[in-house]
Each structure stands twice: as C-alpha cells, then as structure tokens.
Design a protein around this motif. Structure first.
Motif, PDB file in Angstrom:
ATOM      1  N   LEU A 104       3.476  -0.866  -6.376  1.00  0.00           N
ATOM      2  CA  LEU A 104       2.803  -0.637  -5.099  1.00  0.00           C
ATOM      3  C   LEU A 104       3.708   0.121  -4.135  1.00  0.00           C
ATOM      4  N   ILE A 105       5.003  -0.141  -4.193  1.00  0.00           N
ATOM      5  CA  ILE A 105       5.946   0.585  -3.336  1.00  0.00           C
ATOM      6  C   ILE A 105       5.943   2.070  -3.681  1.00  0.00           C
ATOM      7  N   VAL A 106       5.900   2.379  -4.964  1.00  0.00           N
ATOM      8  CA  VAL A 106       5.867   3.785  -5.383  1.00  0.00           C
ATOM      9  C   VAL A 106       4.592   4.456  -4.895  1.00  0.00           C
ATOM     10  N   ILE A 107       3.458   3.770  -5.056  1.00  0.00           N
ATOM     11  CA  ILE A 107       2.183   4.337  -4.602  1.00  0.00           C
ATOM     12  C   ILE A 107       2.189   4.521  -3.093  1.00  0.00           C
ATOM     13  N   ALA A 108       2.783   3.570  -2.373  1.00  0.00           N
ATOM     14  CA  ALA A 108       2.865   3.683  -0.913  1.00  0.00           C
ATOM     15  C   ALA A 108       3.698   4.883  -0.500  1.00  0.00           C
ATOM     16  N   THR A 109       4.764   5.146  -1.238  1.00  0.00           N
ATOM     17  CA  THR A 109       5.612   6.305  -0.918  1.00  0.00           C
ATOM     18  C   THR A 109       4.851   7.609  -1.085  1.00  0.00           C
ATOM     19  N   ILE A 110       4.136   7.735  -2.188  1.00  0.00           N
ATOM     20  CA  ILE A 110       3.356   8.953  -2.416  1.00  0.00           C
ATOM     21  C   ILE A 110       2.216   9.058  -1.407  1.00  0.00           C
ATOM     22  N   THR A 111       1.589   7.925  -1.105  1.00  0.00           N
ATOM     23  CA  THR A 111       0.471   7.923  -0.159  1.00  0.00           C
ATOM     24  C   THR A 111       0.934   8.280   1.247  1.00  0.00           C
ATOM     25  N   LEU A 112       2.178   7.969   1.590  1.00  0.00           N
ATOM     26  CA  LEU A 112       2.706   8.322   2.903  1.00  0.00           C
ATOM     27  C   LEU A 112       2.675   9.829   3.110  1.00  0.00           C
ATOM     28  N   ALA A 113       3.105  10.587   2.103  1.00  0.00           N
ATOM     29  CA  ALA A 113       3.047  12.047   2.207  1.00  0.00           C
ATOM     30  C   ALA A 113       1.608  12.520   2.343  1.00  0.00           C
ATOM     31  N   ARG A 114       0.703  11.893   1.607  1.00  0.00           N
ATOM     32  CA  ARG A 114      -0.708  12.278   1.704  1.00  0.00           C
ATOM     33  C   ARG A 114      -1.277  11.944   3.079  1.00  0.00           C
ATOM     34  N   ALA A 115      -0.874  10.813   3.642  1.00  0.00           N
ATOM     35  CA  ALA A 115      -1.373  10.421   4.964  1.00  0.00           C
ATOM     36  C   ALA A 115      -0.894  11.382   6.050  1.00  0.00           C
ATOM     37  N   ILE A 116       0.375  11.791   5.960  1.00  0.00           N
ATOM     38  CA  ILE A 116       0.900  12.749   6.941  1.00  0.00           C
ATOM     39  C   ILE A 116       0.160  14.080   6.833  1.00  0.00           C
ATOM     40  N   ALA A 117      -0.093  14.523   5.606  1.00  0.00           N
ATOM     41  CA  ALA A 117      -0.822  15.781   5.413  1.00  0.00           C
ATOM     42  C   ALA A 117      -2.263  15.656   5.900  1.00  0.00           C
ATOM     43  N   LEU A 118      -2.897  14.509   5.664  1.00  0.00           N
ATOM     44  CA  LEU A 118      -4.276  14.314   6.104  1.00  0.00           C
ATOM     45  C   LEU A 118      -4.364  14.280   7.626  1.00  0.00           C
ATOM     46  N   ALA A 151      -0.502  -0.669   6.973  1.00  0.00           N
ATOM     47  CA  ALA A 151      -1.712  -1.464   7.195  1.00  0.00           C
ATOM     48  C   ALA A 151      -2.652  -1.385   5.993  1.00  0.00           C
ATOM     49  N   ALA A 152      -2.838  -0.171   5.445  1.00  0.00           N
ATOM     50  CA  ALA A 152      -3.699  -0.019   4.271  1.00  0.00           C
ATOM     51  C   ALA A 152      -3.119  -0.757   3.068  1.00  0.00           C
ATOM     52  N   LEU A 153      -1.790  -0.751   2.930  1.00  0.00           N
ATOM     53  CA  LEU A 153      -1.145  -1.479   1.837  1.00  0.00           C
ATOM     54  C   LEU A 153      -1.395  -2.979   1.956  1.00  0.00           C
ATOM     55  N   ALA A 154      -1.282  -3.511   3.164  1.00  0.00           N
ATOM     56  CA  ALA A 154      -1.510  -4.943   3.362  1.00  0.00           C
ATOM     57  C   ALA A 154      -2.950  -5.323   3.010  1.00  0.00           C
ATOM     58  N   ILE A 155      -3.913  -4.536   3.482  1.00  0.00           N
ATOM     59  CA  ILE A 155      -5.314  -4.824   3.172  1.00  0.00           C
ATOM     60  C   ILE A 155      -5.579  -4.688   1.680  1.00  0.00           C
ATOM     61  N   GLY A 156      -5.067  -3.618   1.091  1.00  0.00           N
ATOM     62  CA  GLY A 156      -5.296  -3.400  -0.336  1.00  0.00           C
ATOM     63  C   GLY A 156      -4.682  -4.479  -1.204  1.00  0.00           C
ATOM     64  N   ILE A 157      -3.499  -4.972  -0.822  1.00  0.00           N
ATOM     65  CA  ILE A 157      -2.859  -6.039  -1.590  1.00  0.00           C
ATOM     66  C   ILE A 157      -3.713  -7.300  -1.573  1.00  0.00           C
ATOM     67  N   TYR A 212      -7.206   2.697  -2.449  1.00  0.00           N
ATOM     68  CA  TYR A 212      -6.226   3.085  -3.464  1.00  0.00           C
ATOM     69  C   TYR A 212      -5.289   1.916  -3.777  1.00  0.00           C
ATOM     70  N   PHE A 213      -4.828   1.252  -2.723  1.00  0.00           N
ATOM     71  CA  PHE A 213      -3.921   0.128  -2.928  1.00  0.00           C
ATOM     72  C   PHE A 213      -4.642  -1.063  -3.552  1.00  0.00           C
ATOM     73  N   ALA A 214      -5.901  -1.270  -3.191  1.00  0.00           N
ATOM     74  CA  ALA A 214      -6.657  -2.381  -3.773  1.00  0.00           C
ATOM     75  C   ALA A 214      -6.818  -2.203  -5.282  1.00  0.00           C
TER      76      ALA A 214
END
Length: 304
Positions: A222-236, A114-120, A178-180
């Motif tokens: 953006l796919i690479v950033i989304a992959t890294i952000t996924l780990a951050r989101a799970i940790a958050l 969802a954040a990726l879609a909004i940021g794009i 971040y995605f924006a």
C-alpha cells in the motif's frame, strides 16, 4: 576457535528489514536521484515564505512596470533580480513557483493520505467479512473505477465550486477506490495465513485481528501504491487548475501558474508557463523514480 568464527554466515550481523530496504534503495542511482528531487521539492514547499525573494501575493510589493520581464531582469527599483522572469501581474516567477509547489504538494499529500485511510478500512473490512458485504463494497469500488478520474473530478468540482477544500474532496473521492482494491487483495492473502487462524481461535475481536495483525503485513504494498498515486494526484490537481476548476486564483498551484502563462506563449513570454512546468515535472519525475524502485525493494520475491 569458536563455531561463530568458523561460520562466516553465522558471524555476519543480522540486517534489520529497515536497513535492508535503505541499503537496496541506495544501490540504485536513479532512485536516489528521484529521492533528491522529492526532498528538494519538499524543502522548497516547506520553506517557501523564508527562501522566496518576494511574496508573490503581496499586491503592494508588485510593480506593474516589471510585468512579463524576461529571466535575469533587474527590478525597476534595482533591489532584486528576477532570475526566472515575471508573469503578467509582475510577480517574481521563482517566488510564485515556490509558493505554487507548496499548494501542489499539500493538496496531493493530504488527498492521498485521506484516500489511503478510507481505502484501507473498506478493503480490509471487505476481505475479512466476505460474503454479501464484500460483494457490495467491491461493486461500489468497481463503479468508481469504471469512470475516468479526470471526468469524475470535473463533475464534482462543477457542483462543489472552486477552493482547496473542494479539490481535496474531489481527489479523495476519485482515489480511495484504488487503495480499497489493493488493500482487499493484500488482505485476502493474509486472511488465509496461520497467524490469522490462531488469532481467531483465541477469540480476539475482529477489529484487532484486522487492524493490529493483518494491516501491518499489508502496508508495504500500500505504501508503494500511495507513492505512485501521489504523483498522479499532483498531476491531476495541476490539470484541474489548468482548466480553471481547481484552486482559486488567490492560492495558485503549479497548474494555475502554467495556465496563467499559456496565453503569452505565442507572444514570446515562454518563461511564464515553462518554468512552472519544469518544477511540476521535477516533482512528478522524482516521486515516480523513487516510488518505482521502492516497489522493487519492498517486493518480497526480491528478498536476498
């Protein structure tokens, strides 16, 4: 003898971009190991109701006499073995981890998508429009990025309350910026290329130029950033749940399971927090290992 036979370069089959990415990715053992960890975590999350020895949320199936049993203990009725022990509510830790992984991966994945879609949308519109609209949108992004994500999430959840939907809203609001920013940077590079100028000269609609032509060329980064952000989101999400402001007790994630066993650490019941922590680390490490090498593979400067 034909020219193709004489020229080995011409005779070699042309490798598609997808096959090149897969081939380069598989050359790195750490990346493959990380992908295996991710697939294992996803498998456990998807099939938790079928592979779990016990439904940890079925109160009628729990026996309080088995509470805080160490790993390897056989249940009082002799029907199952608690391979990872039980928690203070007599829940099988293996089953609780499987279900907790499901919640953690679901919350992290949905929030990132969802954040990726909004940021794009925000980033591409800002890059293509330019001028005052670009300046306004980027100032909003700067404001969002100026605050720590954990602080913003805590404030939002203190207002919204507990619940998976509330956690999703909080994670989306702290991640879209971040995605924006990344989408705008990638789109500015594409904005000055010839195919965009050609599309503009053909009087194509702006939405078509942005989303049909520019977006596909911006997606690799953006796919690479989304992959890294996924780990951050799970940790958050795990951090928020550990602090008691995330998911409810009735739908515990890995962070909540770690929090539930924190009070028993000094009493010797280490497994209640230790094994959920190991499961969380496996998921995050796997995503980071795979995402880190994926960044190198998709980097156009590294094309061979």
């Amino acid at each position: 003898m034909t020219d193709a036979a004489l020229d080995p370069v011409a005779a070699a089959p042309v490798q598609s971009p997808f096959r090149r990415v897969v081939s380069d990715f598989c050359e790195n053992r750490l990346a493959v190991f990380g992908l295996v960890l991710v697939l294992l975590s996803a498998f456990v999350a998807l099939f938790a109701p079928w592979i779990s020895p016990q439904n940890p949320f079925d109160i009628g199936a729990l026996d309080l006499l088995d509470a805080k049993s160490p790993p390897g203990t056989v249940s009082g009725d002799g029907r199952m073995t608690y391979w990872l022990g039980t928690d203070g509510q007599a829940r099988d830790m293996m089953s609780a981890i499987f279900y907790g992984m499901r919640i953690s991966l679901m919350v992290g994945s949905v929030s990132v998508v969802a954040a990726l879609a909004i940021g794009i949308v925000v980033g591409l519109v800002a890059a293509y429009a330019g001028g005052k609209l670009d300046a306004f949108l980027m100032r909003v992004v700067d404001i969002m990025l100026s605050f720590p994500a954990i602080l913003v999430a805590l404030i939002l959840l203190s207002i919204l309350g507990k619940g998976i939907d509330k956690v999703l809203v909080a994670l989306i609001l702290v991640q879209w910026a971040y995605f924006a920013r990344a989408a705008r940077s990638a789109a500015l590079v594409e904005r000055n290329k010839e195919y965009v100028e050609a599309a503009t000269c053909l009087a194509l609609p702006a939405w078509r130029i942005v989303f049909r032509h520019m977006l596909p060329n911006c997606m690799p980064s953006l796919i690479v950033i989304a992959t890294i952000t996924l780990a951050r989101a799970i940790a958050l999400e795990a951090t928020l749940s550990f602090l008691g402001v995330g998911v409810p007790v009735t739908q515990p994630s890995l962070g909540m399971l770690i929090s539930n066993g924190f009070e028993f650490l000094l009493s010797g019941s280490y497994w209640i927090s230790f094994f959920p922590g190991v499961a969380l680390a496996i998921a995050i490490i796997g995503i980071n290992l795979a995402g880190d090498h994926l960044r190198d593979v998709l980097n156009p400067r590294n094309l061979r």
